[in-house]
Write a protein that holds these residues in place. Structure first.
Motif, short mmCIF file in Angstrom:
data_model
loop_
_atom_site.label_atom_id
_atom_site.label_comp_id
_atom_site.label_asym_id
_atom_site.label_seq_id
_atom_site.Cartn_x
_atom_site.Cartn_y
_atom_site.Cartn_z
N ALA A 127 36.24 38.79 35.48
CA ALA A 127 35.89 39.87 34.56
C ALA A 127 35.33 39.33 33.25
O ALA A 127 34.35 39.86 32.70
N LEU A 128 35.93 38.26 32.72
CA LEU A 128 35.43 37.67 31.47
C LEU A 128 34.03 37.09 31.67
O LEU A 128 33.15 37.22 30.80
N VAL A 133 27.56 38.84 31.34
CA VAL A 133 26.35 39.18 32.12
C VAL A 133 26.01 40.65 31.94
O VAL A 133 24.84 41.02 31.78
N LEU A 134 27.01 41.51 31.97
CA LEU A 134 26.77 42.94 31.80
C LEU A 134 26.17 43.24 30.43
O LEU A 134 25.37 44.17 30.28
N LEU A 338 31.59 43.36 39.98
CA LEU A 338 32.54 42.25 39.95
C LEU A 338 33.62 42.44 38.89
O LEU A 338 34.76 42.01 39.07
N ILE A 339 33.27 43.08 37.77
CA ILE A 339 34.30 43.36 36.75
C ILE A 339 35.38 44.27 37.33
O ILE A 339 36.58 44.04 37.15
N VAL A 340 34.96 45.30 38.05
CA VAL A 340 35.94 46.22 38.66
C VAL A 340 36.76 45.50 39.72
O VAL A 340 37.99 45.64 39.79
#
Length: 719
Positions: A127-128, A133-134, A338-340
């Motif tokens: 997530a980090l 990237v987001l 990918l964060i989720v």
């Protein structure tokens, strides 16, 4: 023909659903690992087909997994991509050896809290990474560096990427709240398609996935790593262990979803090893069993391994024929996905469980180690802390010396008595004043030579002051056994057997009764004494049972001193006339002791009932006594309902007669004036029992039937 129909009806539709879930995940994991995008697709194809065909969990779906993202990224950074492929292939060979060695179940010995924390740490790390990237930036492999770069990246965020990634996250998080008909379409597919659509219409430049070649052109042969051999071996072992543990845990979870269907763990490791060997040889990511895809497969109705294999085929077809579609996926969309996924690896249920079980420190330390050091170091630290905590819980001993009102002292030693307990034990024993008589109560399951010598030396020194030291050994580890052999852990079952087994198994000469009393004094009198001291007779039940030596009322009812007012006679009979012994005891129990229950307990293989059933001429006083059982025999021959129930349960005629006898004695008691008065005035209950000696099982007998006793009833009893 039927098998083909089942595959077409159940497995083909399920494979399509799994394919739609696996496709974006495989691409996203490749991007997060720093590997070529095609590597994720190759691993998905190989995992689906090879592990699907050869694995030991038919409904498990394999492919690239988020759990290996961090370690793969670190391996690529250290050795390069082609050398990482060699390491993946080596991990596959090691997994094959694991499977052939039949040690698969040993991988499940890892503390669950460490596994949960490892996955949570991986999720936070992913997530980090992807948060940068987001926001339109570039992530680092260091979580600390990603955290440091976050404030600057927030101020320089590219709003187009944020919108695309945010939309993906909203869809993934909110999908479960939509109607079931809508949720038939996999949320990851909808999210990625929506993200790609937004990237096309937003008036800003959004970076997309780049495939430099087709899937087959992207296949690369592995290259020997240039680092030191022990570093390579360490990387191979790390990937093999993590992939194995994750695959086996996923197989266990899939088995639970399929009503406890058991997986072949050794075959599963063989299948995973073959998949990783091939994936590494052709340029793919490591393969593991993936719980997200496997759960989707089960929920979609898959029946056989054909579903997992077909999902790999669909990914292959898509990757070859629709490369252009893959190149339309924005990196920000994958970042949101990918964060989720990463945050879903942090489960509140696991945190609550760790808190309830006292393992929260292990969980937190492991998570921090994985996030801020690296995955392997975090897991090793977590396992070390879990092992240290286990030792502290298991090996610790409770030692307490307390004075008694009569001026004597009592020392209580409970737990595992080892050299680690010597400081605490010496401090407590030193509290006992010289010349004071001492009773040492030992509830010990392990006693090593060092602790034995310390206790023996203290005993010798204390007795030299004119005091007396008595030992009461309740636990399975005994002082007398310690000098003769290496220390071993004693088990509670052995102590219980020692307490319950008949004398004939313990005879070594001498008088059995005297030896038994001596053993009681040394082992159990001290436990019973506090319950007897000051106790007034207030039994719960009047308990009428047979004189048979195999019936021990307090054992089969799990009761203690003072609970049962027991009367025993041959055949557990209630004479109507001619003998007042039962009547006298019953009257005393009802009027003077006010018992709350009257119980009649018969048993299997009853000699009295055999004599009654066969009409044997017993003669003497026994013959006169057994005439009180004639009503029982008459009711049995007349077809008593209890006999029919016992026959249906598989009992022979003598045992059927014994159960009828219990019912008849209950009827006799029910007509007794004192019993009827107690029932009317204070709710006295009458109960019948039958003890099956061979099975050590107690049944309830009523006046018209037989039924099993609910073993869960004990959970409602409080003391």
């Amino acid at each position: 023909m039927m098998a083909t129909k089942s595959v077409l009806r159940h497995d083909v539709p399920a494979s399509v659903v799994v394919f739609l879930v696996a496709l974006p995940l495989s691409i996203g994991i490749a991007v997060a690992s720093g590997a070529p995008v095609a590597a994720g697709l190759i691993a998905a194809v190989v995992g689906g087909v090879v592990a699907g065909l050869l694995g030991g969990s038919p409904l498990q779906v394999s492919g690239p997994a988020a759990g290996l993202t961090v370690v793969v990224a670190e391996t690529i950074a250290q050795f390069g991509w082609r050398a990482t492929c060699f390491i993946v292939a080596g991990a596959g060979v090691l997994q094959i050896l694991f499977g052939l060695s039949r040690i698969a179940r040993a991988a499940l010995a890892v503390a669950p809290v460490v596994v949960h924390a490892m996955l949570a740490g991986i999720g936070i790390t992913i997530a980090l990474q992807q948060l940068l990237v987001l926001l339109g930036g570039v992530s680092s492999h260091s979580s600390l560096a990603n955290l440091s770069a976050l404030p600057a990246q927030l101020s320089a965020a590219r709003w187009g990427d944020v919108i695309v990634g945010g939309a993906v996250m909203v869809i993934l998080l909110g999908w479960k709240y939509l109607p079931a008909k809508v949720r038939v379409v996999p949320a990851p597919l909808v999210a990625i398609v929506t993200g790609a659509g937004l990237a096309m219409v937003l008036p800003t430049d959004i970076e997309r996935i780049m495939l430099n070649a087709s899937l087959f052109e992207s296949m690369t042969l592995p290259q020997l790593p240039s680092g030191q051999w022990w570093q390579v071996a360490f990387a191979v072992l790390t990937i093999a262990l993590i992939a194995s543990v994750e695959s086996l845990l996923s197989a266990v979870a899939v088995g639970r979803m399929r009503d406890g269907q058991r997986a072949d763990f050794d075959r599963e490791l063989l299948g995973q090893g073959c998949a990783n060997l091939l994936s590494g040889l052709v340029g793919g990511l490591p393969v593991t069993g993936v719980i997200v895809r496997s759960a989707t497969n089960v929920r979609a109705g898959a029946r056989t391994r054909a579903s997992a294999v077909l999902h790999g085929v669909w990914i292959l077809v898509f990757s070859v024929a629709l490369v252009g579609v893959v190149e339309q996926i924005p990196k920000a969309a994958l970042a949101g996905l990918l964060i989720v996924i990463g945050m879903q690896l942090v489960k509140l249920a696991h945190i609550r469980l760790a808190r309830r079980t006292g393992d929260l420190l292990v969980y937190v330390v492991t998570v921090l180690g994985v996030v801020f050091a690296n995955l392997l170091e975090g897991v090793i630290i977590g396992l070390g802390l879990a092992f240290a905590l286990l030792l502290w819980r298991v090996v610790r001993v409770h030692v307490q010396a307390t004075p008694l009102p009569d001026g004597n002292w009592q020392v209580h030693i409970d737990g595992s008595c080892t050299f680690l307990a010597l400081p605490k034990m010496s401090a407590e024993l030193a509290k006992v004043p010289a010349g004071a008589d001492v009773r040492v109560e030992m509830t010990v399951d392990f006693l090593d030579h060092a602790a034995f010598e310390a206790i023996e030396d203290w005993q010798r020194q204390h007795e030299s002051t004119g005091a007396r030291v008595d030992f009461v050994e309740i636990g399975p580890a005994r002082m007398a056994d310690t000098p003769a052999a290496p220390p071993t852990r004693g088990f509670v079952r052995a102590a219980i057997d020692d307490m319950l087994r008949p004398w004939r198994h313990q005879k070594s000469g001498g008088h059995a009764m005297t030896a038994g009393i001596a053993a009681f004094h040394r082992g159990h009198a001290h436990v019973v004494r506090p319950h007897l001291d000051g106790m007034h007779q207030d039994p719960d039940s009047f308990f009428l049972t047979c004189s048979d030596s195999r019936i021990v009322p307090n054992v089969i009812t799990n009761s203690g001193p003072g609970d049962l007012f027991t009367v025993r006679n041959v055949g557990n009979l209630v004479p109507v006339s001619g003998d007042d012994s039962v009547e006298a005891a019953l009257t005393f129990a009802l009027d003077s002791l006010a018992v709350r229950t009257v119980v009649v307990c018969g048993h299997s293989s009853c000699g009295a009932m055999k004599a009654v059933h066969s009409a044997a001429d017993t003669g003497g006083g026994l013959g006169s006594w057994l005439r009180h059982a004639e009503p029982t025999l008459q009711r049995f021959r007349a077809g008593h309902p209890v006999a029919a129930a016992a026959r249906a349960a598989g009992y022979g005629e003598v045992d059927q007669l014994s159960m009828v006898n219990v019912a008849v004695q209950l009827e006799t008691l029910g007509r007794n004036p004192a019993v009827r008065r107690a029932v009317a005035e204070r709710g006295l209950e009458l109960s019948g029992l039958f003890f099956d000696i061979a099975g050590a099982h107690v049944l309830e007998v009523t006046v018209d039937g037989v039924r099993a006793i609910d073993d869960h009833a004990a959970l409602a009893v409080t003391g």
